[in-house]
Enzyme design. Structure first.
Site, PDB file in Angstrom:
ATOM      1  CB  SER A  18      -0.964   0.095   1.264  1.00  0.00           C
ATOM      2  OG  SER A  18      -1.731  -0.917   1.249  1.00  0.00           O
ATOM      3  NE  ARG A  73     -10.290   0.878   2.152  1.00  0.00           N
ATOM      4  CZ  ARG A  73     -10.368   0.000   1.085  1.00  0.00           C
ATOM      5  NH1 ARG A  73     -11.458   0.166   0.145  1.00  0.00           N
ATOM      6  NH2 ARG A  73      -9.542  -1.080   0.730  1.00  0.00           N
ATOM      7  CG  HIS A 132     -12.109  -2.283   5.442  1.00  0.00           C
ATOM      8  ND1 HIS A 132     -12.591  -1.908   4.067  1.00  0.00           N
ATOM      9  CD2 HIS A 132     -10.620  -2.501   5.021  1.00  0.00           C
ATOM     10  CE1 HIS A 132     -11.532  -1.980   3.080  1.00  0.00           C
ATOM     11  NE2 HIS A 132     -10.478  -2.391   3.511  1.00  0.00           N
ATOM     12  CE  LYS A 159      -9.052  -5.227   0.307  1.00  0.00           C
ATOM     13  NZ  LYS A 159      -8.083  -4.185   0.198  1.00  0.00           N
ATOM     14  CB  THR A 216      -2.352   2.005   4.473  1.00  0.00           C
ATOM     15  OG1 THR A 216      -2.105   0.579   4.358  1.00  0.00           O
ATOM     16  CG2 THR A 216      -1.360   2.842   3.765  1.00  0.00           C
ATOM     17  CD  GLN A 220      -0.574  -2.141   5.881  1.00  0.00           C
ATOM     18  OE1 GLN A 220       0.195  -1.177   5.874  1.00  0.00           O
ATOM     19  NE2 GLN A 220      -1.583  -2.256   4.556  1.00  0.00           N
TER      20      GLN A 220
END
Ligand SMILES: O=C1C[C@@](O)(C(=O)O)C[C@@H](O)[C@@H]1O
EC number: 4.2.1.10
Length: 234
Positions: A18, A73, A132, A159, A216, A220
């Protein structure tokens, strides 16, 4: 279309970097670190201008040889986009002819989502429909419903990025991943879920996301650490 089938036609997991501000420089670094795909987070770029984005994408693809996902996003899904919904989608439409995949949220208005998926496919892009949850992990039945909903709306890849509050939440997401008969990318975010960024691929997740400069999303890993750890244990 992004390729998630390995050279020997076996399934492999794409490592996605990302990038946002410093996108070009971070994409070059991502390539060197072992990324397979670049995700351009348009919502994290200051004052994105279509022509500049197109030039940026062309340069990234030309100089890294990597495929590119465009993401803008929405705020409800943890994004930083703070202008109109029309403009948010318009920017994705502007870059669609130059990228390999578009990521659009399941939470997008149904009509807007349907039009965006049609636009994505018209541009021969992979349609990633994402969900999400930054506070919890729904139960397995609900996660499966979400995945089914994404595919019913035209996803090529569904996802799911959720937040575990227990180890059981993580195991539940891995179980759904293992059971899925269609391409899914699953992520347990945060500290409890961090290891899924390495092991969810073993259970069938087709992509895993990492960072180059700054994360991000919670949990991560840096791209080079992600790749070396995956190579070590998978
Ligand atoms: O949806 C995802 C996954 C992600 O949230 C993560 O947890 O790594 C990072 C985002 O940039 C990407 O669009």
């Amino acid at each position: 279309m992004i390729s998630i089938i390995g050279p020997d036609s076996s399934n492999f997991t794409a490592i996605v970097a990302s990038v946002s501000d410093n996108a070009y420089e971070d994409s070059i670094r991502a390539k060197d670190m072992g990324a397979d795909i670049i995700e351009l987070r348009i919502d994290l770029i200051e004052d994105p201008i279509p022509d500049d984005l197109i030039e940026l994408i062309r340069s990234i693809k030309l100089d890294t040889g990597l495929q590119c996902i465009a993401t803008n996003r929405i705020h409800i899904d943890g994004g930083k986009w703070n202008s109109s919904e029309h403009k948010r989608i318009e920017l994705l439409e502007n870059v669609a002819p130059y990228v390999d995949a578009i990521d659009i949220e399941l939470s997008t208005d149904k009509t807007v989502l349907s039009n965006a998926i049609e636009m994505t496919k018209d541009n021969n892009c992979t349609a990633i429909i994402s969900y999400h949850n930054f506070s919890s992990t729904p139960d397995t039945a609900r996660i499966e419903e979400i995945i089914d909903s994404a595919f019913s709306r035209g996803a090529d890849i569904a996802k799911i990025a959720v937040t575990p509050v227990s180890k059981r939440d993580v195991l539940d997401l891995l179980q759904v991943t293992l059971n899925s008969q269609k391409p899914v990318c699953t992520i347990s975010m945060g500290k409890i879920g961090k290891h899924t960024r390495v092991i969810a691929p073993f259970y069938g997740s087709v992509m895993t996301y990492g960072y180059v400069g700054t994360p991000t999303a919670p949990g991560q890993m840096r791209i080079d650490e992600l790749r070396s750890t995956m190579e070590l244990i998978l």
